[in-house]
Design a protein around this motif. Structure first.
Motif, PDB file in Angstrom:
ATOM      1  N   TYR A   1       0.825  -1.289  -0.043  1.00  0.00           N
ATOM      2  CA  TYR A   1      -0.015   0.009  -0.216  1.00  0.00           C
ATOM      3  C   TYR A   1       0.743   1.306  -0.034  1.00  0.00           C
ATOM      4  O   TYR A   1       0.483   2.158  -0.013  1.00  0.00           O
TER       5      TYR A   1
ATOM      6  N   LYS B   1      -7.556   2.516  10.619  1.00  0.00           N
ATOM      7  CA  LYS B   1      -8.375   1.957   9.486  1.00  0.00           C
ATOM      8  C   LYS B   1      -7.582   0.726   8.692  1.00  0.00           C
ATOM      9  O   LYS B   1      -8.166  -0.214   7.848  1.00  0.00           O
ATOM     10  N   GLU B   2      -6.541   1.150   8.388  1.00  0.00           N
ATOM     11  CA  GLU B   2      -5.840   0.257   7.351  1.00  0.00           C
ATOM     12  C   GLU B   2      -5.578  -1.209   7.826  1.00  0.00           C
ATOM     13  O   GLU B   2      -5.363  -2.144   7.348  1.00  0.00           O
TER      14      GLU B   2
ATOM     15  N   ASN C   1      -8.738  -3.054   7.906  1.00  0.00           N
ATOM     16  CA  ASN C   1      -8.703  -3.515   6.211  1.00  0.00           C
ATOM     17  C   ASN C   1      -7.951  -4.774   6.087  1.00  0.00           C
ATOM     18  O   ASN C   1      -8.492  -5.546   5.432  1.00  0.00           O
TER      19      ASN C   1
ATOM     20  N   LYS D   1      -9.505  -7.717   7.745  1.00  0.00           N
ATOM     21  CA  LYS D   1     -10.878  -8.016   7.109  1.00  0.00           C
ATOM     22  C   LYS D   1     -10.618  -8.756   5.623  1.00  0.00           C
ATOM     23  O   LYS D   1     -11.361  -9.733   5.150  1.00  0.00           O
ATOM     24  N   ALA D   2      -9.742  -8.491   5.032  1.00  0.00           N
ATOM     25  CA  ALA D   2      -9.176  -9.050   3.793  1.00  0.00           C
ATOM     26  C   ALA D   2      -8.773 -10.327   4.029  1.00  0.00           C
ATOM     27  O   ALA D   2      -9.220 -11.246   3.266  1.00  0.00           O
TER      28      ALA D   2
ATOM     29  N   ALA E   1     -12.483  -6.366  13.644  1.00  0.00           N
ATOM     30  CA  ALA E   1     -12.577  -7.026  12.305  1.00  0.00           C
ATOM     31  C   ALA E   1     -13.099  -8.576  12.200  1.00  0.00           C
ATOM     32  O   ALA E   1     -13.682  -8.583  11.504  1.00  0.00           O
TER      33      ALA E   1
END
Length: 620
Positions: free
Chosen positions: A25, A40-41, A44, A47-48, A92
Motif C-alpha cells: 500500500y 483503519k488500514e 482492512n 478483514k481482507a 475486524a
C-alpha cells in the motif's frame, strides 16, 4: 467452540503477512505503530484475510516489544500499541473467528546481542497486555533461537491456559541454526507445554514441506505451517515475492498431508494466497497417521577431521610457549616478511600470528601469507579473523577455506572500526561480535554450518580470544574472559603490557582461569612510537616510567631501540615466572628484535625450569 477444541477436530486456516500487504500500500515505517496512527488500514488488512477464508487472524504486534520498539523511540508505547492491536483485530473479526496475540522472536544469528534477561522482561510486558485484552490464544513466531523460544514458552505456560502456538524458523530445511533437528526442536516444545508446534518464515512451501516430511505427528500438540510466498527477488531496491496462489493451493494440500492442522502464510503472502489455502484445506479432517521415511546415518568417518599438530592451548598447558605476531605487509613485496618468518621458525617459536587488517588498514590477505609460510617453512600459523570486514557468508566461507588449507589456529576478534584506518568511509559489517564468532567457529567443529546444516565433516579449529587488561576495571575484563570461555574460547592473547606490577595484577586476577593466557610483549623502538601507542592506539597503555625511559634516549635511534629491547626483557623476566605463554608483537617488521627476544625467552624459561622443580613437581 474455543480455539483449542477447534484445532483438535478440523484443519484451520491462518492469515497471511501483515507487513507485506501494508508495504504494497506504500506504507514503509514501523508497522506496529500503525495500530495507533492508521487503525483503519490495519482493520482492512484483517478483514481482507477474513474474507479470503482465514479462521485465525493474528494481531499486528510481531515487533511490538520494548526492545524492537526502542529502535523507533516507541519503547514507552508498548501497552498502548499492543492494546490497540488486539482491539482492532477484534473489531475486524466475527464470532466465528479467533484472534491470537502475536509475539515475534528477538534473537537472530547474534545470540549475544540481547540477553535472555532482557528478553524475558520484554516478553512479559507484551504478554500481559494481550492477556488483559482476552485474546483467544498466543502465537509465538519466527524464533530462530530455540533457547529463546523455550524461555518465553515457559513464562507463557505459567501465566495462561490459553492455547499457545510456537513456531520456529530455519535457515536450512530440517534444522535450526544450532544444528538441532526440526523434529527434536518440536518435540522439545511439545514437552514444554505448547499446544501447537510448527514452522514459519524464511522458507517457501517446497522446503517447508520437505522439512515436515521427517516430523512425526505429535502425541499431544498439533502441527502448524506458515511458509513464505517464495524466495524473494530484489528489484529496484525492494524485495519481491512472485509465487502464484495456485501453487499455494497444491502446497496446502501437501502440508495437510504432512499433518499440519493450522496452515497460514508468512512473508510475501496476500489474501489471494490465503484464499487458495482455504479453498483446498479449510475444515478438512486432520490426518491421524503418517509414514516417516527412514533416515540414513552419515558414516562416522566422514565427520572426522585430521589434526597433525598440537594446538597452541594444548602446548601452553604443558610447557612454556612463544607465539609471534608478524603482520602481513602493506605492500606487495613479501621478501623481507618471508625472511622474518623463516628466522622466527628457526628461533623456535610455536606459531606466527597474522593480524586481519589491523587498525582497519589493508594488508596482504593473512590467509594467503599463512598458507605460504605453512607450506614453505612448516610454520604453524595463527590467523586473526575480524568481524569487521566480512558478513556471515564471508566469515563461514573464510573459515571453510582455512580448514581446507589445513590452518586450524584462529583468533576471533570484533575488529577495529573502519573510521580509524586508511579508508574511514568504508563500511564496517559486524554481523557478529567476537563472542558470536567464537560460538559459531565451535559449531563448525561439530560439523554444523552457521545456518545449522551439516558440513559433512568437522572442522578442528582451536579458538583464541583477545584479552585487554589495559582497562580501569580489571575484574570486568576478566569477566569478559569467563564469558568468552562459555562461548568456547580455548585460550587468550593479551594486548601488550608495559608494567611488571600490572603483570602481577593480571596473574592474581586470572589464576583461577584454566585456559592459557599468552601475555603480550611489544618492544618499543622510539619515543615517538611509545607516545603514539600510549595516546592513539586503543587498548594500549604505557606507564610514565616507560615513556620517560624512551624519551631519555630519543636523541639516538640506536640507543632508543636498545632501550625498548631492555624494557621488553625486564617485562619478560616477570612474565615467564607467571605465565606459560608469551605473545611477542613484532614492531614494523623488525623481526630481528623479535628473534632476539625469542632466544631470550627460551633462556629464561630454561632457567625457570631448572629452578622451580621442587619435590618432583614444577612450581609456577
Amino acid at each position: 467452540m474455543n480455539l483449542k477444541e477447534a484445532l483438535q477436530t478440523r484443519t484451520l486456516v491462518g492469515d497471511g503477512a501483515m507487513g507485506t500487504l501494508l508495504y504494497s500500500y506504500g506504507i514503509d515505517q514501523c508497522f506496529e505503530e500503525l495500530n495507533l496512527s492508521h487503525a483503519k488500514e490495519i482493520i482492512n488488512v484483517h478483514k481482507a484475510y477474513i474474507d479470503a477464508g482465514a479462521d485465525i487472524i493474528q494481531t499486528n504486534t510481531y515487533g511490538a516489544n520494548y526492545i524492537k520498539l526502542s529502535r523507533y523511540g516507541l519503547e514507552d508505547k508498548v501497552k498502548e500499541i499492543n492494546t490497540a492491536a488486539v482491539r482492532l483485530a477484534r473489531q475486524a473479526a466475527t464470532e466465528n473467528h479467533y484472534v491470537t496475540g502475536t509475539i515475534g522472536g528477538i534473537r537472530g544469528i547474534k545470540k549475544q546481542a540481547v540477553s535472555l534477561t532482557e528478553i524475558k522482561r520484554s516478553f512479559r510486558e507484551q504478554l500481559y497486555c494481550m492477556l488483559f485484552e482476552e485474546v483467544d490464544g498466543i502465537l509465538m513466531e519466527t524464533f530462530y533461537d530455540l533457547d529463546e523460544l523455550m524461555t518465553v514458552l515457559q513464562i507463557a505456560r505459567k501465566e495462561t491456559n490459553l492455547p499457545i502456538i510456537t513456531q520456529v524458523s530455519m535457515h536450512e530445511p530440517g534444522v535450526l541454526q544450532n544444528g538441532t533437528s526440526l523434529t527434536e526442536a518440536l518435540t522439545t516444545l511439545e514437552t514444554a507445554g505448547a499446544d501447537v508446534i510448527g514452522v514459519n518464515c524464511r522458507l517457501g512451501p517446497y522446503h517447508m514441506i520437505q522439512s515436515l516430511e521427517n516430523v512425526p505427528l505429535p502425541s499431544k500438540a498439533v502441527l502448524s505451517a506458515y511458509p513464505n510466498a517464495s524466495l524473494p527477488a530484489y528489484q529496484d531496491g525492494r524485495l519481491v515475492y512472485k509465487t502464484k496462489a495456485d501453487y499455494f493451493k497444491s502446497s496446502a494440500r501437501a502440508l495437510h498431508k504432512q499433518g499440519a492442522r493450522l496452515i497460514g502464510g508468512c512473508c510475501g503472502t496476500t489474501p489471494e494466497h490465503i484464499a487458495a489455502i482455504a479453498d483446498e484445506v479449510k475444515g478438512k479432517t486432520p490426518i491421524e497417521h503418517k509414514d516417516i521415511p527412514i533416515q540414513k546415518a552419515v558414516p562416522k568417518t566422514q565427520l572426522e577431521a585430521k589434526n597433525t599438530k598440537p594446538h597452541l592451548h594444548e602446548i601452553a598447558a604443558k610447557r612454556p610457549s612463544i607465539i609471534v605476531e608478524l603482520d602481513p605487509p602493506k605492500r606487495l613485496n613479501t621478501d623481507r616478511y618471508l625472511q622474518g618468518a623463516k628466522a622466527l621458525k628457526e628461533a623456535g617459536v610455536d606459531s606466527v600470528t597474522l593480524a586481519d587488517n589491523s587498525l582497519a588498514s589493508p594488508r596482504i590477505c593473512n590467509t594467503a601469507i599463512a598458507s605460504i609460510i605453512q607450506q614453505k617453512y612448516d610454520i604453524n600459523p595463527l590467523v586473526h579473523i575480524s568481524c569487521r570486514d566480512r558478513n556471515l557468508i564471508g566469515l563461514q566461507s573464510h573459515l571453510m577455506g582455512l580448514h581446507t588449507l589445513g590452518i586450524t589456529q584462529v583468533l576471533a576478534i570484533t575488529g577495529d572500526p573502519t573510521k580509524i584506518g586508511d579508508f574511514p568511509g568504508a563500511t564496517s559489517v559486524y554481523d557478529l561480535s567476537s563472542f558470536d564468532l567464537i560460538h559459531y567457529i565451535k559449531q563448525l567443529n561439530e560439523g554444523i554450518s552457521f545456518s545449522g546444516k551439516s558440513l559433512g565433516m568437522n572442522t578442528n579449529f582451536s579458538v583464541a580470544a583477545a584479552f585487554n587488561p589495559n582497562v580501569r576495571n580489571l575484574n570486568r575484563a576478566v569477566g569478559r574472559l569467563e564469558k568468552k570461555i562459555k562461548y568456547g574460547a580455548d585460550y587468550f592473547i593479551s594486548q601488550p603490557v608495559y608494567s611488571v606490577k600490572q603483570l602481577k595484577e593480571i596473574y592474581e586476577a586470572t589464576k583461577h582461569i584454566s585456559a592459557p593466557i599468552y601475555i603480550g610483549i611489544m618492544p618499543l623502538i622510539s619515543s615517538r612510537n611509545a607516545e603514539f601507542l600510549h595516546n592513539e592506539v586503543p587498548g594500549i597503555t604505557l606507564s610514565q616510567e616507560i615513556r620517560q625511559r624512551m624519551e631519555n634516549s630519543s636523541h639516538d635511534p640506536g640507543r632508543a631501540q636498545s632501550e625498548g629491547i631492555s624494557i621488553a626483557k625486564s617485562l619478560i623476566d616477570a612474565a615467564v615466572e607467571l605465565f606459560n605463554g608469551i605473545y611477542l608483537i613484532t614492531p614494523f617488521l623488525r623481526y630481528e628484535i623479535t628473534e632476539e627476544l625469542t632466544h631470550y625467552i627460551k633462556k629464561k624459561t630454561q632457567q625457570r625450569k631448572e629452578r622451580t622443580i621442587v619435590n618432583g613437581s614444577p612450581v609456577i
